[in-house]
Design a protein around this motif. Structure first.
Motif, mmCIF file in Angstrom:
data_model
loop_
_atom_site.group_PDB
_atom_site.id
_atom_site.type_symbol
_atom_site.label_atom_id
_atom_site.label_comp_id
_atom_site.label_asym_id
_atom_site.label_seq_id
_atom_site.Cartn_x
_atom_site.Cartn_y
_atom_site.Cartn_z
ATOM 1 N N TYR A 20 0.830 -1.209 0.000
ATOM 2 C CA TYR A 20 0.000 0.000 0.000
ATOM 3 C C TYR A 20 0.867 1.262 0.000
ATOM 4 N N ASP A 21 2.047 1.199 0.636
ATOM 5 C CA ASP A 21 2.947 2.354 0.617
ATOM 6 C C ASP A 21 3.426 2.630 -0.808
ATOM 7 N N ASN A 24 0.544 4.215 -2.613
ATOM 8 C CA ASN A 24 0.380 5.604 -2.189
ATOM 9 C C ASN A 24 1.492 6.506 -2.711
ATOM 10 N N GLU A 25 2.717 5.994 -2.767
ATOM 11 C CA GLU A 25 3.823 6.772 -3.335
ATOM 12 C C GLU A 25 3.543 7.078 -4.807
ATOM 13 N N LEU A 27 0.594 7.222 -6.240
ATOM 14 C CA LEU A 27 -0.503 8.184 -6.301
ATOM 15 C C LEU A 27 -0.022 9.602 -5.992
ATOM 16 N N GLU A 28 0.880 9.731 -5.030
ATOM 17 C CA GLU A 28 1.453 11.043 -4.698
ATOM 18 C C GLU A 28 2.151 11.671 -5.899
ATOM 19 N N ASN A 32 -3.732 11.354 -7.512
ATOM 20 C CA ASN A 32 -4.240 10.624 -6.351
ATOM 21 C C ASN A 32 -5.763 10.548 -6.422
ATOM 22 N N TRP A 36 -6.062 9.007 -1.072
ATOM 23 C CA TRP A 36 -5.440 8.317 0.049
ATOM 24 C C TRP A 36 -4.263 9.144 0.538
ATOM 25 N N LYS A 37 -3.874 8.919 1.784
ATOM 26 C CA LYS A 37 -2.782 9.667 2.393
ATOM 27 C C LYS A 37 -1.680 8.695 2.812
ATOM 28 N N ARG A 38 -0.527 8.855 2.196
ATOM 29 C CA ARG A 38 0.604 7.977 2.478
ATOM 30 C C ARG A 38 0.951 8.037 3.963
ATOM 31 N N THR A 98 -10.760 -0.239 -0.117
ATOM 32 C CA THR A 98 -9.312 -0.091 -0.353
ATOM 33 C C THR A 98 -8.750 -1.055 -1.396
#
Length: 175
Positions: A20-21, A24-25, A27-28, A32, A36-38, A98
């Motif tokens: 998931y990290d 999220n990276e 998406l950042e 995004n 979601w928030k890393r 998710t």
């Protein structure tokens, strides 16, 4: 090629947290869509809770994690607000949360495979529907669910208290 979807145990926490990290990276650094928030969501604490409750799944191909999702009966908000085509009580439907695909494998059918797995599992266990929600601007998710046959059930405030996400789009698949 060995494809497996497994219900996760605590032995998968580190792998899922890293997966998931990575999502999220990505998406950042791109768009995004799910907002979601890393380091926060989905993050180690929410993943651990989903594993402890028996709701976290991962999809592997030849031992490599290529996707993950949560499947449970918990809407995490006011699902009664939805414009559902049939009235169902909580516990009569499952909810997908998710759902994520490894960024290097987007567009390869992995999301659809996981969604179809959720539908099959719901039917096998006697549920009457699968429902879900998404951020309204999450175009890739909306296209996936519509492609898999889900019907739009409105855009509503689910009373989750997120200032940056005042409403969610709802989808359903009834059996």
């Amino acid at each position: 090629m060995e494809k497996r979807i497994i219900r996760c145990g605590m032995d998968t926490l580190d792998e899922l947290d890293a997966f998931y990290d990575r999502v999220n990276e990505y998406l950042e650094n791109t768009i995004n869509y799910p907002l979601w928030k890393r380091g926060e969501y989905p993050g180690r604490n929410s993943i651990k809770e989903a594993i402890e409750n028996g709701h976290q799944y991962m999809y592997t191909i030849d031992g490599k994690t290529v996707g993950a999702f949560v499947l449970n009966e918990e809407p995490g908000g006011d699902y009664d607000a939805g414009e559902w085509s049939i009235h169902l009580n909580k516990g009569e439907y499952l909810i997908i949360h998710t759902l994520a695909v490894a960024p290097d494998l987007n567009g390869k059918g992995i999301g659809g495979y996981m969604v179809r797995y959720c539908l099959k599992k719901a039917k096998e266990n006697g549920y009457k529907a699968v429902r879900l929600d998404a951020v309204p601007s999450n175009t890739p998710a909306r296209k996936l669910y519509e492609k898999e046959g889900f019907s739009f059930a409105g855009e509503k405030d689910l009373k989750r208290g997120y200032d940056d996400i005042p409403t969610f789009v709802l989808y359903e698949m009834n059996f």
